[in-house]
Design a protein around this motif. Structure first.
Motif, PDB file in Angstrom:
ATOM      1  N   ALA A 224       1.332  -0.820   0.056  1.00  0.00           N
ATOM      2  CA  ALA A 224      -0.214   0.151   0.250  1.00  0.00           C
ATOM      3  C   ALA A 224       1.380   1.171  -0.047  1.00  0.00           C
ATOM      4  O   ALA A 224       0.776   2.589  -0.400  1.00  0.00           O
ATOM      5  CB  ALA A 224      -0.896  -0.113   1.428  1.00  0.00           C
ATOM      6  N   VAL A 225       1.802   1.017   0.909  1.00  0.00           N
ATOM      7  CA  VAL A 225       3.002   2.946   0.907  1.00  0.00           C
ATOM      8  C   VAL A 225       3.774   2.791  -0.182  1.00  0.00           C
ATOM      9  O   VAL A 225       3.992   3.751  -0.665  1.00  0.00           O
ATOM     10  CB  VAL A 225       3.887   2.105   2.087  1.00  0.00           C
ATOM     11  N   ALA A 226       4.205   1.144  -1.277  1.00  0.00           N
ATOM     12  CA  ALA A 226       4.972   1.355  -1.450  1.00  0.00           C
ATOM     13  C   ALA A 226       5.013   1.528  -3.143  1.00  0.00           C
ATOM     14  O   ALA A 226       4.402   2.405  -4.145  1.00  0.00           O
ATOM     15  CB  ALA A 226       5.710   0.037  -2.496  1.00  0.00           C
ATOM     16  N   SER A 227       3.224   1.404  -3.335  1.00  0.00           N
ATOM     17  CA  SER A 227       1.602   1.936  -4.519  1.00  0.00           C
ATOM     18  C   SER A 227       2.146   3.521  -4.906  1.00  0.00           C
ATOM     19  O   SER A 227       2.098   4.048  -6.135  1.00  0.00           O
ATOM     20  CB  SER A 227       1.071   1.220  -4.241  1.00  0.00           C
ATOM     21  N   VAL A 228       2.259   4.464  -3.692  1.00  0.00           N
ATOM     22  CA  VAL A 228       2.234   5.636  -3.978  1.00  0.00           C
ATOM     23  C   VAL A 228       3.688   5.983  -3.650  1.00  0.00           C
ATOM     24  O   VAL A 228       3.046   7.666  -3.860  1.00  0.00           O
ATOM     25  CB  VAL A 228       1.402   6.184  -3.213  1.00  0.00           C
ATOM     26  N   THR A 229       4.815   6.208  -3.424  1.00  0.00           N
ATOM     27  CA  THR A 229       6.064   6.647  -3.121  1.00  0.00           C
ATOM     28  C   THR A 229       6.920   6.593  -4.661  1.00  0.00           C
ATOM     29  O   THR A 229       6.579   6.346  -5.969  1.00  0.00           O
ATOM     30  CB  THR A 229       6.439   5.716  -2.722  1.00  0.00           C
ATOM     31  N   PRO A 230       7.327   7.639  -4.666  1.00  0.00           N
ATOM     32  CA  PRO A 230       7.645   7.862  -5.947  1.00  0.00           C
ATOM     33  C   PRO A 230       9.025   6.979  -6.675  1.00  0.00           C
ATOM     34  O   PRO A 230       9.376   6.476  -5.319  1.00  0.00           O
ATOM     35  CB  PRO A 230       8.965   9.196  -6.030  1.00  0.00           C
ATOM     36  N   VAL A 231       8.509   6.865  -7.766  1.00  0.00           N
ATOM     37  CA  VAL A 231       9.613   4.981  -8.281  1.00  0.00           C
ATOM     38  C   VAL A 231      10.837   5.507  -8.106  1.00  0.00           C
ATOM     39  O   VAL A 231      11.413   4.519  -8.333  1.00  0.00           O
ATOM     40  CB  VAL A 231       9.761   4.833  -9.489  1.00  0.00           C
ATOM     41  N   TRP A 232      11.680   7.156  -8.079  1.00  0.00           N
ATOM     42  CA  TRP A 232      12.847   7.029  -7.950  1.00  0.00           C
ATOM     43  C   TRP A 232      13.956   6.742  -6.399  1.00  0.00           C
ATOM     44  O   TRP A 232      14.358   6.293  -6.221  1.00  0.00           O
ATOM     45  CB  TRP A 232      13.713   8.402  -7.747  1.00  0.00           C
ATOM     46  N   ILE A 233      12.373   6.604  -5.092  1.00  0.00           N
ATOM     47  CA  ILE A 233      12.966   6.191  -4.051  1.00  0.00           C
ATOM     48  C   ILE A 233      13.048   4.798  -4.009  1.00  0.00           C
ATOM     49  O   ILE A 233      13.584   4.570  -3.027  1.00  0.00           O
ATOM     50  CB  ILE A 233      12.258   7.222  -3.021  1.00  0.00           C
ATOM     51  N   LEU A 234      12.425   4.117  -4.798  1.00  0.00           N
ATOM     52  CA  LEU A 234      12.120   2.476  -4.148  1.00  0.00           C
ATOM     53  C   LEU A 234      11.784   1.563  -5.205  1.00  0.00           C
ATOM     54  O   LEU A 234      12.985   1.020  -5.089  1.00  0.00           O
ATOM     55  CB  LEU A 234      10.964   2.308  -3.540  1.00  0.00           C
ATOM     56  N   LEU A 235      11.005   1.942  -5.924  1.00  0.00           N
ATOM     57  CA  LEU A 235      10.873   0.554  -6.961  1.00  0.00           C
ATOM     58  C   LEU A 235      11.780   0.875  -8.300  1.00  0.00           C
ATOM     59  O   LEU A 235      11.717  -0.649  -8.760  1.00  0.00           O
ATOM     60  CB  LEU A 235       9.250   1.237  -8.073  1.00  0.00           C
ATOM     61  N   GLN A 236      12.682   1.642  -8.912  1.00  0.00           N
ATOM     62  CA  GLN A 236      13.475   1.641  -9.726  1.00  0.00           C
ATOM     63  C   GLN A 236      15.235   0.883  -8.804  1.00  0.00           C
ATOM     64  O   GLN A 236      15.254  -0.124  -9.446  1.00  0.00           O
ATOM     65  CB  GLN A 236      14.044   3.044  -9.949  1.00  0.00           C
ATOM     66  N   PRO A 237      15.851   1.685  -7.547  1.00  0.00           N
ATOM     67  CA  PRO A 237      16.477   1.354  -7.278  1.00  0.00           C
ATOM     68  C   PRO A 237      16.418  -0.205  -6.877  1.00  0.00           C
ATOM     69  O   PRO A 237      17.637  -1.058  -6.450  1.00  0.00           O
ATOM     70  CB  PRO A 237      17.032   2.318  -6.257  1.00  0.00           C
ATOM     71  N   ARG A 238      15.120  -0.631  -6.672  1.00  0.00           N
ATOM     72  CA  ARG A 238      15.242  -1.770  -5.448  1.00  0.00           C
ATOM     73  C   ARG A 238      15.182  -3.087  -6.350  1.00  0.00           C
ATOM     74  O   ARG A 238      15.867  -4.487  -6.559  1.00  0.00           O
ATOM     75  CB  ARG A 238      13.533  -2.212  -4.518  1.00  0.00           C
ATOM     76  N   ASP A 239      14.289  -2.707  -7.357  1.00  0.00           N
ATOM     77  CA  ASP A 239      14.307  -3.654  -8.063  1.00  0.00           C
ATOM     78  C   ASP A 239      15.409  -3.428  -9.266  1.00  0.00           C
ATOM     79  O   ASP A 239      16.493  -4.716  -9.682  1.00  0.00           O
ATOM     80  CB  ASP A 239      13.411  -3.141  -9.850  1.00  0.00           C
ATOM     81  N   TYR A 240      16.093  -2.584  -9.710  1.00  0.00           N
ATOM     82  CA  TYR A 240      17.348  -2.995 -10.329  1.00  0.00           C
ATOM     83  C   TYR A 240      18.402  -3.840  -9.297  1.00  0.00           C
ATOM     84  O   TYR A 240      19.291  -4.535  -9.420  1.00  0.00           O
ATOM     85  CB  TYR A 240      18.227  -1.131 -10.287  1.00  0.00           C
ATOM     86  N   LEU A 241      18.495  -3.345  -7.566  1.00  0.00           N
ATOM     87  CA  LEU A 241      19.749  -3.848  -7.440  1.00  0.00           C
ATOM     88  C   LEU A 241      19.098  -5.647  -6.904  1.00  0.00           C
ATOM     89  O   LEU A 241      19.831  -6.513  -6.934  1.00  0.00           O
ATOM     90  CB  LEU A 241      19.164  -3.398  -5.739  1.00  0.00           C
ATOM     91  N   ASN A 242      17.407  -5.890  -6.919  1.00  0.00           N
ATOM     92  CA  ASN A 242      17.428  -7.430  -6.835  1.00  0.00           C
ATOM     93  C   ASN A 242      17.829  -8.024  -8.498  1.00  0.00           C
ATOM     94  O   ASN A 242      18.042  -9.344  -8.049  1.00  0.00           O
ATOM     95  CB  ASN A 242      15.655  -7.512  -6.636  1.00  0.00           C
ATOM     96  N   SER A 243      17.433  -7.162  -8.979  1.00  0.00           N
ATOM     97  CA  SER A 243      18.453  -8.292 -10.577  1.00  0.00           C
ATOM     98  C   SER A 243      19.093  -8.693 -10.565  1.00  0.00           C
ATOM     99  O   SER A 243      19.829  -9.343 -11.177  1.00  0.00           O
ATOM    100  CB  SER A 243      18.485  -6.866 -11.537  1.00  0.00           C
ATOM    101  N   PHE A 244      20.244  -8.260  -9.187  1.00  0.00           N
ATOM    102  CA  PHE A 244      21.275  -8.415  -9.828  1.00  0.00           C
ATOM    103  C   PHE A 244      21.360 -10.094  -8.922  1.00  0.00           C
ATOM    104  O   PHE A 244      22.101 -11.761  -8.796  1.00  0.00           O
ATOM    105  CB  PHE A 244      22.278  -7.551  -8.668  1.00  0.00           C
ATOM    106  N   LEU A 245      20.290 -10.508  -8.226  1.00  0.00           N
ATOM    107  CA  LEU A 245      19.963 -11.515  -6.971  1.00  0.00           C
ATOM    108  C   LEU A 245      19.400 -12.246  -8.165  1.00  0.00           C
ATOM    109  O   LEU A 245      20.167 -14.036  -8.210  1.00  0.00           O
ATOM    110  CB  LEU A 245      19.332 -11.680  -6.368  1.00  0.00           C
ATOM    111  N   LEU A 246      18.830 -12.334  -9.031  1.00  0.00           N
ATOM    112  CA  LEU A 246      18.169 -13.430 -10.202  1.00  0.00           C
ATOM    113  C   LEU A 246      19.491 -13.718 -10.874  1.00  0.00           C
ATOM    114  O   LEU A 246      19.151 -14.501 -11.389  1.00  0.00           O
ATOM    115  CB  LEU A 246      17.191 -12.238 -11.192  1.00  0.00           C
ATOM    116  N   TYR A 247      19.970 -11.959 -11.378  1.00  0.00           N
ATOM    117  CA  TYR A 247      21.400 -12.980 -12.485  1.00  0.00           C
ATOM    118  C   TYR A 247      22.262 -14.269 -11.829  1.00  0.00           C
ATOM    119  O   TYR A 247      22.544 -14.675 -12.146  1.00  0.00           O
ATOM    120  CB  TYR A 247      21.762 -11.706 -12.801  1.00  0.00           C
ATOM    121  N   ALA A 248      22.426 -13.565 -10.511  1.00  0.00           N
ATOM    122  CA  ALA A 248      24.250 -14.589  -9.973  1.00  0.00           C
ATOM    123  C   ALA A 248      22.834 -16.128  -9.670  1.00  0.00           C
ATOM    124  O   ALA A 248      23.228 -17.312  -9.391  1.00  0.00           O
ATOM    125  CB  ALA A 248      23.688 -14.124  -8.387  1.00  0.00           C
TER     126      ALA A 248
END
Length: 545
Positions: A224-248
């Motif tokens: 609910a909180v994540a849905s309304v926060t700016p993408v640059w503060i959580l969505l973009q960076p979290r997904d970007y960093l998490n992608s390294f987990l998936l690549y690994a």
């Protein structure tokens, strides 16, 4: 059959397809690197924020991957490994890849609007309203299924819960430093990934033990909180960093198969009819779901990714490339089910499909010296991270679509007086209804989710075909998959409804959703066929033919 052959065949097919078919699609559709994207023309600092290709690839891939390409192929393994593998390869190349890339492309040519708006422009207002309701109901199923999967994973692997919470904090710090303090992406990525693995170690040392229902409540509050926060503060960076987990995880899984090359124990084909309305056609195609094609991907591509695309040339790698990488993940998933045989597969499935996958990859990774327990925990953590990524992305998309459904403004400058267009109200309604479905459990939700998800893909492909035809472009690469997906999913919904009727008192919410989705899909299909059959030319002045 040697599992090494399956991995190599899939990777070779995907590389060739990316270089040939993907490039052909770019040429036929007219990808233009010089054309400004909505991320630049409509920058608002909240949803429309330009992102560098590696960052956006991380967001998009993490969002579409989730648990779908793992749960689907493993659940479909009851039919045997061969039908699943064939559909993963053919589906990813000619269905899912076209669908994902097309949804992203169509969206950026419509100011970064959702597929619903693409339908509005090309198929009329009624089509948009019906599709929006269909998509929103489908997202409620996504929220319910992935919340249930995440909560169950956190209960079974408490270390994943601790690490996932730490990831969120790390992402916020990363986003603040990169986007507000001008820290370089390269050095920030190195430090961020190092801290990411430090969070994994902390999770192993300090596992967080909570009940399933407690985790459901916490997860619903988080999205609910994540849905309304700016993408640059959580969505973009979290997904970007998490992608390294998936690549690994992908690299570790492929390397493990290369070293151990476990022998396939599961029969190539077990049965074409498993009873209880479980026929190979159409159940295989709706069960594999995200491993070959997923309507949810079109909502991600047109909902969040298109609003962050920096350059049109990135459409191929982010839209088509991500689906092919997901095909590799799905291939690893079916191998983890196929190398243990039917008896052990049935036993492990009592936990969950993610349990099968974690055990399998954990075993493969022992081939290069990683302890089984460590490997299994790492894979479980990666799965939960991606499911969580898909979860909050789905909530944001649900919020977008719900707001659009009640937005009667003629221009973005007007202020809406309808409270249902408020992002907080839209989020609360979406989260609460999705949360109520969550307590049905992922096993109950997955069959209707799979059907709804694939039907959503059929509708997205239909909208793409109409859009391309109205622009005078080649559209058969979208229209042919559309026909197949409609046949598969409508038949699957009918079988699902019939199968659930024997226990109507318990299953009525699922039956109701399935019936509503079926009716909406039929009406939309008729609307789309009419639009596809006329020779109307688009009046979109912004489209560069």
């Amino acid at each position: 059959m040697n599992s090494l052959v399956l991995v190599l065949v899939a990777i070779v097919f995907f590389i060739v397809a990316y270089s040939t078919y993907g490039s052909w699609l770019c040429k036929k559709w007219g990808i233009d690197p010089k054309r400004p994207t909505p991320a630049h023309t409509r920058t608002d600092g909240v949803d429309y924020v330009p992102a560098k290709a590696p960052v956006l690839l991380g967001h998009h891939f993490s969002s579409i991957a989730g648990a779908g390409p793992i749960v689907g192929p493993i659940a479909a393994a009851v039919f045997g490994w061969l039908p699943v593998m064939l559909w993963i390869i053919i589906g990813s190349i000619f269905f899912g890849g076209v669908h994902d890339m097309g949804a992203l492309f169509a969206s950026i040519r419509h100011d970064g609007k959702s597929i619903g708006e693409v339908i509005h422009v090309n198929m009329g207002d009624t089509g948009k309203k019906l599709f929006s309701w269909f998509a929103w109901l489908s997202l409620l199923l996504v929220i319910a299924a992935f919340t249930s999967i995440c909560a169950a994973t956190f209960v079974k692997v408490p270390s994943a819960a601790t690490s996932s919470l730490l990831f969120i904090l790390l992402a916020i710090i990363f986003g603040f430093l990169v986007y507000r303090r001008g820290a370089g992406l390269g050095i920030s990525s190195v430090i961020g990934v190092a801290l990411l693995f430090f969070c994994i170690w902390l999770g192993l040392e300090f596992p967080l033990h909570l009940s399933y229902n407690t985790w459901v409540v916490i997860l619903l509050a988080y999205i609910a909180v994540a849905s309304v926060t700016p993408v640059w503060i959580l969505l973009q960076p979290r997904d970007y960093l998490n992608s390294f987990l998936l690549y690994a995880m992908l690299l570790g899984g492929v390397l493990g198969v290369l070293i151990k090359h476990p022998k396939i124990q599961l029969p190539a084909v077990t049965s074409f009819n498993l009873g209880n309305y479980k026929l190979l056609f159409p159940i295989l195609f709706v069960t594999v779901a995200c491993g070959a094609i997923s309507g949810f991907h079109s909502l991600v591509g047109s909902g969040t990714t298109s609003k962050q695309l920096d350059n049109e040339k990135d459409v191929k790698v982010i839209g088509y490339g991500s689906m092919l990488i997901e095909g590799v993940l799905a291939t690893l998933a079916i191998i983890t089910a196929a190398y243990i045989g039917q008896d052990k597969l049935a036993e492990l499935l009592k936990g969950s499909a993610t349990n099968v996958f974690s055990n399998g990859l954990g075993e493969f990774m022992t081939g290069f010296g990683l302890p089984f327990a460590t490997g299994k925990s790492f894979v479980a953590l990666a799965i939960s991270a991606f499911a969580l990524t898909s979860l909050d992305t789905a909530t944001r998309l649900g919020r977008f679509i719900f707001q659009e459904m009640f937005d009667k403004r003629k221009s973005a400058d007007e202020v809406s007086s309808n409270p249902l267009t408020n992002k907080y109200v839209a989020t609360i309604i979406t989260v609460v209804l999705g949360g109520l479905l969550t307590f049905k459990g992922w096993r109950t939700i997955w069959p209707v989710f799979g059907s709804a998800n694939q039907l959503l893909a059929a509708l997205a492909l239909l909208s793409l075909a109409v859009f391309l035809k109205r622009q005078g472009k080649e559209y058969r690469m979208a229209s042919i998959p559309t026909v197949f997906m409609f046949l598969v999913t409508l038949f699957a919904l009918v079988l699902l409804i019939i199968g659930k009727m024997s226990n109507f008192g318990k299953n009525w919410p699922i039956i109701l959703i399935a019936v509503v989705l079926f009716v909406l899909a039929i009406i939309l299909m008729i609307t789309g066929v009419k639009a596809l059959s006329d020779n109307k030319v688009s009046e979109d002045k912004n489209f560069k033919a």
